[in-house]
Motif scaffolding. Sequence first.
Motif, PDB file in Angstrom:
ATOM      1  N   GLU A   7       0.808  -1.218   0.000  1.00 26.26           N
ATOM      2  CA  GLU A   7       0.000   0.000   0.000  1.00 26.26           C
ATOM      3  C   GLU A   7       0.842   1.269   0.000  1.00 26.26           C
ATOM      4  N   GLU A   8       2.000   1.205   0.636  1.00 29.33           N
ATOM      5  CA  GLU A   8       2.871   2.385   0.651  1.00 29.33           C
ATOM      6  C   GLU A   8       4.268   2.002   1.118  1.00 29.33           C
ATOM      7  N   LEU A   9       5.219   2.877   0.785  1.00 27.26           N
ATOM      8  CA  LEU A   9       6.572   2.768   1.310  1.00 27.26           C
ATOM      9  C   LEU A   9       6.624   3.568   2.607  1.00 27.26           C
ATOM     10  N   GLY A  10       6.887   2.876   3.699  1.00 27.58           N
ATOM     11  CA  GLY A  10       7.014   3.555   4.974  1.00 27.58           C
ATOM     12  C   GLY A  10       8.469   3.814   5.309  1.00 27.58           C
ATOM     13  N   GLU A  11       8.695   4.430   6.453  1.00 28.10           N
ATOM     14  CA  GLU A  11      10.051   4.741   6.901  1.00 28.10           C
ATOM     15  C   GLU A  11      10.211   4.364   8.359  1.00 28.10           C
ATOM     16  N   VAL A  12      11.300   3.664   8.664  1.00 26.60           N
ATOM     17  CA  VAL A  12      11.579   3.289  10.046  1.00 26.60           C
ATOM     18  C   VAL A  12      11.952   4.530  10.842  1.00 26.60           C
ATOM     19  N   VAL A  13      11.255   4.739  11.948  1.00 26.93           N
ATOM     20  CA  VAL A  13      11.548   5.853  12.853  1.00 26.93           C
ATOM     21  C   VAL A  13      12.557   5.418  13.904  1.00 26.93           C
ATOM     22  N   LEU A 109      20.933 -11.298  -5.794  1.00 28.00           N
ATOM     23  CA  LEU A 109      22.168 -11.744  -6.440  1.00 28.00           C
ATOM     24  C   LEU A 109      22.534 -10.875  -7.632  1.00 28.00           C
ATOM     25  N   SER A 110      21.519 -10.477  -8.410  1.00 27.04           N
ATOM     26  CA  SER A 110      21.805  -9.654  -9.587  1.00 27.04           C
ATOM     27  C   SER A 110      20.542  -8.960 -10.057  1.00 27.04           C
ATOM     28  N   ARG A 111      20.744  -7.893 -10.832  1.00 28.22           N
ATOM     29  CA  ARG A 111      19.644  -7.153 -11.452  1.00 28.22           C
ATOM     30  C   ARG A 111      19.982  -6.976 -12.919  1.00 28.22           C
ATOM     31  N   GLU A 112      18.996  -7.299 -13.762  1.00 28.15           N
ATOM     32  CA  GLU A 112      19.181  -7.163 -15.210  1.00 28.15           C
ATOM     33  C   GLU A 112      18.097  -6.225 -15.746  1.00 28.15           C
ATOM     34  N   PRO A 113      18.452  -4.972 -16.012  1.00 31.70           N
ATOM     35  CA  PRO A 113      17.442  -4.011 -16.456  1.00 31.70           C
ATOM     36  C   PRO A 113      16.992  -4.249 -17.888  1.00 31.70           C
ATOM     37  N   GLY A 114      15.687  -4.075 -18.109  1.00 29.86           N
ATOM     38  CA  GLY A 114      15.125  -4.083 -19.448  1.00 29.86           C
ATOM     39  C   GLY A 114      14.675  -2.678 -19.793  1.00 29.86           C
ATOM     40  N   GLU A 115      13.951  -2.540 -20.875  1.00 37.32           N
ATOM     41  CA  GLU A 115      13.505  -1.211 -21.280  1.00 37.32           C
ATOM     42  C   GLU A 115      12.507  -0.626 -20.296  1.00 37.32           C
ATOM     43  N   HIS A 116      11.585  -1.476 -19.809  1.00 35.57           N
ATOM     44  CA  HIS A 116      10.565  -0.993 -18.873  1.00 35.57           C
ATOM     45  C   HIS A 116      10.422  -1.895 -17.656  1.00 35.57           C
ATOM     46  N   TRP A 117      11.348  -2.792 -17.420  1.00 34.94           N
ATOM     47  CA  TRP A 117      11.232  -3.729 -16.306  1.00 34.94           C
ATOM     48  C   TRP A 117      12.626  -4.162 -15.894  1.00 34.94           C
ATOM     49  N   LEU A 159      10.174  -7.600 -12.500  1.00 34.25           N
ATOM     50  CA  LEU A 159       9.533  -6.497 -11.802  1.00 34.25           C
ATOM     51  C   LEU A 159       9.040  -5.456 -12.791  1.00 34.25           C
ATOM     52  N   ILE A 160       7.740  -5.186 -12.728  1.00 37.12           N
ATOM     53  CA  ILE A 160       7.137  -4.187 -13.601  1.00 37.12           C
ATOM     54  C   ILE A 160       7.407  -2.785 -13.049  1.00 37.12           C
ATOM     55  N   PRO A 161       7.199  -1.730 -13.838  1.00 31.02           N
ATOM     56  CA  PRO A 161       7.472  -0.372 -13.360  1.00 31.02           C
ATOM     57  C   PRO A 161       6.788  -0.013 -12.046  1.00 31.02           C
ATOM     58  N   THR A 162       5.541  -0.445 -11.862  1.00 36.12           N
ATOM     59  CA  THR A 162       4.834  -0.129 -10.618  1.00 36.12           C
ATOM     60  C   THR A 162       5.564  -0.704  -9.415  1.00 36.12           C
ATOM     61  N   THR A 163       6.009  -1.943  -9.510  1.00 29.76           N
ATOM     62  CA  THR A 163       6.739  -2.575  -8.411  1.00 29.76           C
ATOM     63  C   THR A 163       8.075  -1.875  -8.170  1.00 29.76           C
ATOM     64  N   LEU A 164       8.748  -1.504  -9.239  1.00 36.69           N
ATOM     65  CA  LEU A 164      10.029  -0.809  -9.111  1.00 36.69           C
ATOM     66  C   LEU A 164       9.857   0.546  -8.435  1.00 36.69           C
ATOM     67  N   ASP A 165       8.766   1.229  -8.760  1.00 33.59           N
ATOM     68  CA  ASP A 165       8.550   2.580  -8.236  1.00 33.59           C
ATOM     69  C   ASP A 165       7.998   2.603  -6.817  1.00 33.59           C
ATOM     70  N   LEU A 166       7.116   1.639  -6.488  1.00 29.00           N
ATOM     71  CA  LEU A 166       6.328   1.744  -5.260  1.00 29.00           C
ATOM     72  C   LEU A 166       6.736   0.788  -4.150  1.00 29.00           C
ATOM     73  N   THR A 167       7.801   0.000  -4.351  1.00 25.83           N
ATOM     74  CA  THR A 167       8.255  -0.918  -3.301  1.00 25.83           C
ATOM     75  C   THR A 167       9.768  -0.823  -3.133  1.00 25.83           C
ATOM     76  N   THR A 168      10.250  -1.426  -2.062  1.00 28.84           N
ATOM     77  CA  THR A 168      11.693  -1.429  -1.799  1.00 28.84           C
ATOM     78  C   THR A 168      12.459  -2.237  -2.834  1.00 28.84           C
ATOM     79  N   LEU A 169      11.776  -3.102  -3.571  1.00 27.40           N
ATOM     80  CA  LEU A 169      12.473  -3.956  -4.535  1.00 27.40           C
ATOM     81  C   LEU A 169      13.076  -3.158  -5.681  1.00 27.40           C
TER      82      LEU A 169
END
Length: 202
Positions: A7-13, A109-117, A159-169
Amino acid sequence: MFTGIVEELGEVVALEPRGDSARLTVRGAVVTSDAGHGDSIAVNGVCLTVAEAEGDSFTADVMKETLDRSSLGALRPGSRVNLERAVRADQRLGGHIMQGHVDGTGEVLSREPGEHWEIVRLSLPANLARYVVEKGSIAVDGVSLTVAAVTEDSFSVSLIPTTLDLTTLGRKQPGEPVNLEVDVIAKYVEKLTAATAKGVSA
């Protein structure tokens, strides 16, 4: 119960050690908008019980079992975390059935960027490997994902753009830990089939 739709990205206080437990305070305006004492909120996929809620923050106690099985103990003030309130019975089940009971941790372990994912590969603990199948569901830091590929000791997700933008992943880098929760249905099926086989052989 949760669905893995963050639902949202929070922050540890604050994370206050208390011997074999800890007290965690997290800021998140969305999930605290209707939070009360005793409510459940998933923090990076870990189901925690609200002990106190004030303003846009809530506090929860984290027991030793949770600290041992999850990455919550590594959080620091300022850490971003995925937040999700427990699902209501009248909501759509957008992800998959999740309990918020983390089975263990892996690491990026690794991240492989695509054009939109991006394709992200993560380590897979040996004791969880039998529950992870291609095109099956898995929760990574509380995010419901579909397994794109799996080996004996790793798996990949897209990971789709929404997941990339709205989560810690979208921010996790190689070497960083993640919480893993496998499909609970697979665990029940394993236990039931084992009991049935034992009964037949007896």
